[in-house]
Scaffold this motif. Sequence first.
Motif, PDB file in Angstrom:
ATOM      1  N   PHE A   1       0.824  -1.200   0.000  1.00  0.00           N
ATOM      2  CA  PHE A   1       0.000   0.000   0.000  1.00  0.00           C
ATOM      3  C   PHE A   1       0.859   1.251   0.000  1.00  0.00           C
ATOM      4  CE2 PHE A   1      -3.573  -2.304   2.434  1.00  0.00           C
ATOM      5  CZ  PHE A   1      -4.247  -2.586   1.265  1.00  0.00           C
ATOM      6  N   VAL A   2       0.342   2.301  -0.626  1.00  0.00           N
ATOM      7  CA  VAL A   2       0.927   3.636  -0.507  1.00  0.00           C
ATOM      8  C   VAL A   2      -0.200   4.583  -0.106  1.00  0.00           C
ATOM      9  CG1 VAL A   2       2.787   3.239  -2.163  1.00  0.00           C
ATOM     10  CG2 VAL A   2       0.628   4.183  -2.955  1.00  0.00           C
ATOM     11  N   VAL A   3       0.165   5.686   0.513  1.00  0.00           N
ATOM     12  CA  VAL A   3      -0.837   6.671   0.927  1.00  0.00           C
ATOM     13  C   VAL A   3      -1.622   7.119  -0.306  1.00  0.00           C
ATOM     14  CG1 VAL A   3      -1.163   8.982   1.882  1.00  0.00           C
ATOM     15  CG2 VAL A   3       0.487   7.409   2.926  1.00  0.00           C
ATOM     16  N   GLY A   4      -2.932   7.093  -0.194  1.00  0.00           N
ATOM     17  CA  GLY A   4      -3.806   7.485  -1.294  1.00  0.00           C
ATOM     18  C   GLY A   4      -4.454   6.322  -2.011  1.00  0.00           C
TER      19      GLY A   4
ATOM     20  N   GLU B   1     -22.765  -9.257   4.934  1.00  0.00           N
ATOM     21  CA  GLU B   1     -21.420  -8.771   4.637  1.00  0.00           C
ATOM     22  C   GLU B   1     -21.534  -7.505   3.810  1.00  0.00           C
ATOM     23  OE1 GLU B   1     -19.566 -12.118   2.800  1.00  0.00           O
ATOM     24  OE2 GLU B   1     -19.175 -13.059   4.724  1.00  0.00           O
ATOM     25  N   ARG B   2     -20.750  -6.507   4.193  1.00  0.00           N
ATOM     26  CA  ARG B   2     -20.747  -5.222   3.491  1.00  0.00           C
ATOM     27  C   ARG B   2     -19.315  -4.832   3.178  1.00  0.00           C
ATOM     28  NH1 ARG B   2     -25.882  -1.984   5.074  1.00  0.00           N
ATOM     29  NH2 ARG B   2     -27.181  -3.783   5.440  1.00  0.00           N
ATOM     30  N   TRP B   3     -19.117  -4.281   1.991  1.00  0.00           N
ATOM     31  CA  TRP B   3     -17.822  -3.743   1.603  1.00  0.00           C
ATOM     32  C   TRP B   3     -17.834  -2.249   1.890  1.00  0.00           C
ATOM     33  CZ3 TRP B   3     -13.711  -6.631   0.339  1.00  0.00           C
ATOM     34  CH2 TRP B   3     -13.939  -7.950  -0.036  1.00  0.00           C
ATOM     35  N   VAL B   4     -16.860  -1.778   2.664  1.00  0.00           N
ATOM     36  CA  VAL B   4     -16.776  -0.375   3.037  1.00  0.00           C
ATOM     37  C   VAL B   4     -15.535   0.232   2.383  1.00  0.00           C
ATOM     38  CG1 VAL B   4     -16.538   1.229   4.971  1.00  0.00           C
ATOM     39  CG2 VAL B   4     -17.925  -0.839   5.229  1.00  0.00           C
ATOM     40  N   MET B   5     -15.733   1.329   1.657  1.00  0.00           N
ATOM     41  CA  MET B   5     -14.641   2.021   0.971  1.00  0.00           C
ATOM     42  C   MET B   5     -13.729   2.691   1.996  1.00  0.00           C
ATOM     43  SD  MET B   5     -13.864   3.062  -2.418  1.00  0.00           S
ATOM     44  CE  MET B   5     -15.451   2.860  -3.133  1.00  0.00           C
ATOM     45  N   ALA B   6     -12.430   2.684   1.729  1.00  0.00           N
ATOM     46  CA  ALA B   6     -11.457   3.306   2.623  1.00  0.00           C
ATOM     47  C   ALA B   6     -10.262   3.805   1.815  1.00  0.00           C
ATOM     48  CB  ALA B   6     -10.985   2.307   3.676  1.00  0.00           C
ATOM     49  N   GLU B   7      -9.612   4.840   2.327  1.00  0.00           N
ATOM     50  CA  GLU B   7      -8.403   5.374   1.698  1.00  0.00           C
ATOM     51  C   GLU B   7      -7.232   5.194   2.648  1.00  0.00           C
ATOM     52  OE1 GLU B   7      -6.555   9.502  -0.151  1.00  0.00           O
ATOM     53  OE2 GLU B   7      -8.610   9.475   0.562  1.00  0.00           O
ATOM     54  N   ILE B   8      -6.124   4.702   2.135  1.00  0.00           N
ATOM     55  CA  ILE B   8      -4.921   4.534   2.951  1.00  0.00           C
ATOM     56  C   ILE B   8      -4.392   5.921   3.296  1.00  0.00           C
ATOM     57  CG2 ILE B   8      -2.577   3.578   3.065  1.00  0.00           C
ATOM     58  CD1 ILE B   8      -4.843   1.462   2.955  1.00  0.00           C
ATOM     59  N   ILE B   9      -4.235   6.186   4.606  1.00  0.00           N
ATOM     60  CA  ILE B   9      -3.769   7.499   5.041  1.00  0.00           C
ATOM     61  C   ILE B   9      -2.390   7.444   5.698  1.00  0.00           C
ATOM     62  CG2 ILE B   9      -6.073   8.475   5.266  1.00  0.00           C
ATOM     63  CD1 ILE B   9      -5.818   7.999   8.329  1.00  0.00           C
ATOM     64  N   HIS B  10      -1.915   6.229   6.004  1.00  0.00           N
ATOM     65  CA  HIS B  10      -0.588   6.093   6.614  1.00  0.00           C
ATOM     66  C   HIS B  10      -0.027   4.721   6.276  1.00  0.00           C
ATOM     67  CE1 HIS B  10       2.661   6.660   9.476  1.00  0.00           C
ATOM     68  NE2 HIS B  10       2.439   5.415   9.879  1.00  0.00           N
ATOM     69  N   GLN B  11       1.231   4.700   5.845  1.00  0.00           N
ATOM     70  CA  GLN B  11       1.916   3.434   5.566  1.00  0.00           C
ATOM     71  C   GLN B  11       3.360   3.614   5.972  1.00  0.00           C
ATOM     72  OE1 GLN B  11       1.262   0.488   4.965  1.00  0.00           O
ATOM     73  NE2 GLN B  11       3.021  -0.436   4.035  1.00  0.00           N
TER      74      GLN B  11
ATOM     75  N   ARG C   1     -10.020  -5.586  -0.670  1.00  0.00           N
ATOM     76  CA  ARG C   1      -9.704  -5.648  -2.100  1.00  0.00           C
ATOM     77  C   ARG C   1      -9.298  -4.251  -2.560  1.00  0.00           C
ATOM     78  NH1 ARG C   1     -15.853  -7.119  -3.910  1.00  0.00           N
ATOM     79  NH2 ARG C   1     -16.827  -5.138  -3.371  1.00  0.00           N
ATOM     80  N   LEU C   2      -8.351  -4.225  -3.465  1.00  0.00           N
ATOM     81  CA  LEU C   2      -7.842  -2.963  -4.000  1.00  0.00           C
ATOM     82  C   LEU C   2      -8.817  -2.413  -5.026  1.00  0.00           C
ATOM     83  CD1 LEU C   2      -5.426  -0.983  -4.083  1.00  0.00           C
ATOM     84  CD2 LEU C   2      -4.522  -2.370  -5.944  1.00  0.00           C
ATOM     85  N   VAL C   3      -9.164  -1.142  -4.910  1.00  0.00           N
ATOM     86  CA  VAL C   3     -10.050  -0.481  -5.868  1.00  0.00           C
ATOM     87  C   VAL C   3      -9.232   0.353  -6.844  1.00  0.00           C
ATOM     88  CG1 VAL C   3     -11.916   1.206  -6.127  1.00  0.00           C
ATOM     89  CG2 VAL C   3     -11.986  -0.451  -4.261  1.00  0.00           C
ATOM     90  N   ALA C   4      -8.310   1.187  -6.326  1.00  0.00           N
ATOM     91  CA  ALA C   4      -7.486   2.038  -7.192  1.00  0.00           C
ATOM     92  C   ALA C   4      -6.177   2.381  -6.496  1.00  0.00           C
ATOM     93  CB  ALA C   4      -8.236   3.314  -7.547  1.00  0.00           C
ATOM     94  N   ARG C   5      -5.120   2.360  -7.262  1.00  0.00           N
ATOM     95  CA  ARG C   5      -3.817   2.794  -6.767  1.00  0.00           C
ATOM     96  C   ARG C   5      -3.758   4.311  -6.776  1.00  0.00           C
ATOM     97  NH1 ARG C   5      -0.810  -0.680  -4.031  1.00  0.00           N
ATOM     98  NH2 ARG C   5      -0.763  -2.699  -5.000  1.00  0.00           N
ATOM     99  N   ALA C   6      -3.025   4.875  -5.827  1.00  0.00           N
ATOM    100  CA  ALA C   6      -2.906   6.324  -5.748  1.00  0.00           C
ATOM    101  C   ALA C   6      -2.348   6.901  -7.036  1.00  0.00           C
ATOM    102  CB  ALA C   6      -2.008   6.703  -4.558  1.00  0.00           C
ATOM    103  N   ALA C   7      -1.374   6.234  -7.632  1.00  0.00           N
ATOM    104  CA  ALA C   7      -0.753   6.732  -8.861  1.00  0.00           C
ATOM    105  C   ALA C   7      -1.747   6.790 -10.008  1.00  0.00           C
ATOM    106  CB  ALA C   7       0.434   5.849  -9.239  1.00  0.00           C
ATOM    107  N   GLU C   8      -2.718   5.882 -10.042  1.00  0.00           N
ATOM    108  CA  GLU C   8      -3.728   5.866 -11.101  1.00  0.00           C
ATOM    109  C   GLU C   8      -4.748   6.985 -10.920  1.00  0.00           C
ATOM    110  OE1 GLU C   8      -5.433   2.018 -10.684  1.00  0.00           O
ATOM    111  OE2 GLU C   8      -3.633   0.981 -11.358  1.00  0.00           O
ATOM    112  N   ARG C   9      -4.871   7.519  -9.704  1.00  0.00           N
ATOM    113  CA  ARG C   9      -5.882   8.526  -9.402  1.00  0.00           C
ATOM    114  C   ARG C   9      -5.385   9.941  -9.628  1.00  0.00           C
ATOM    115  NH1 ARG C   9      -6.797   8.117  -3.782  1.00  0.00           N
ATOM    116  NH2 ARG C   9      -8.312   9.744  -4.115  1.00  0.00           N
ATOM    117  N   ARG C  10      -4.098  10.120  -9.816  1.00  0.00           N
ATOM    118  CA  ARG C  10      -3.554  11.463  -9.992  1.00  0.00           C
ATOM    119  C   ARG C  10      -3.864  11.989 -11.379  1.00  0.00           C
ATOM    120  NH1 ARG C  10      -1.117  11.496  -5.320  1.00  0.00           N
ATOM    121  NH2 ARG C  10       0.394   9.984  -4.703  1.00  0.00           N
ATOM    122  N   PHE C  11      -4.186  13.249 -11.448  1.00  0.00           N
ATOM    123  CA  PHE C  11      -4.512  13.879 -12.725  1.00  0.00           C
ATOM    124  C   PHE C  11      -3.431  14.884 -13.100  1.00  0.00           C
ATOM    125  CE2 PHE C  11      -8.522  11.966 -12.870  1.00  0.00           C
ATOM    126  CZ  PHE C  11      -9.075  12.022 -11.605  1.00  0.00           C
ATOM    127  N   GLY C  12      -3.221  15.041 -14.400  1.00  0.00           N
ATOM    128  CA  GLY C  12      -2.327  16.076 -14.907  1.00  0.00           C
ATOM    129  C   GLY C  12      -0.928  15.699 -14.775  1.00  0.00           C
TER     130      GLY C  12
END
Length: 81
Positions: free
Chosen positions: A8-11, A35-45, A70-81
Amino acid sequence: MAASADGFVVGDIIEIKYRVPQFAVDDRPPVTASERWVMAEIIHQDEDSLPMARLADGQVTDIRAYMTWRLVARAAERRFG
């Protein structure tokens, strides 16, 4: 995926599976769980500690080895520009 969370990386965005009790209504069984899937963002690693994530409702939790996620999106994939 209860695999290692070392990558994991932050984000990074993940979903964590939680079992939520549902109490009896009318003639249903006394207590069941869904069972419920709850979205979360990594804030510290950090190398020396468990990864931490902020859940969709604002709570913070450690990502422990027994948790199913389960992984939804990598921080690097979410960056724009």
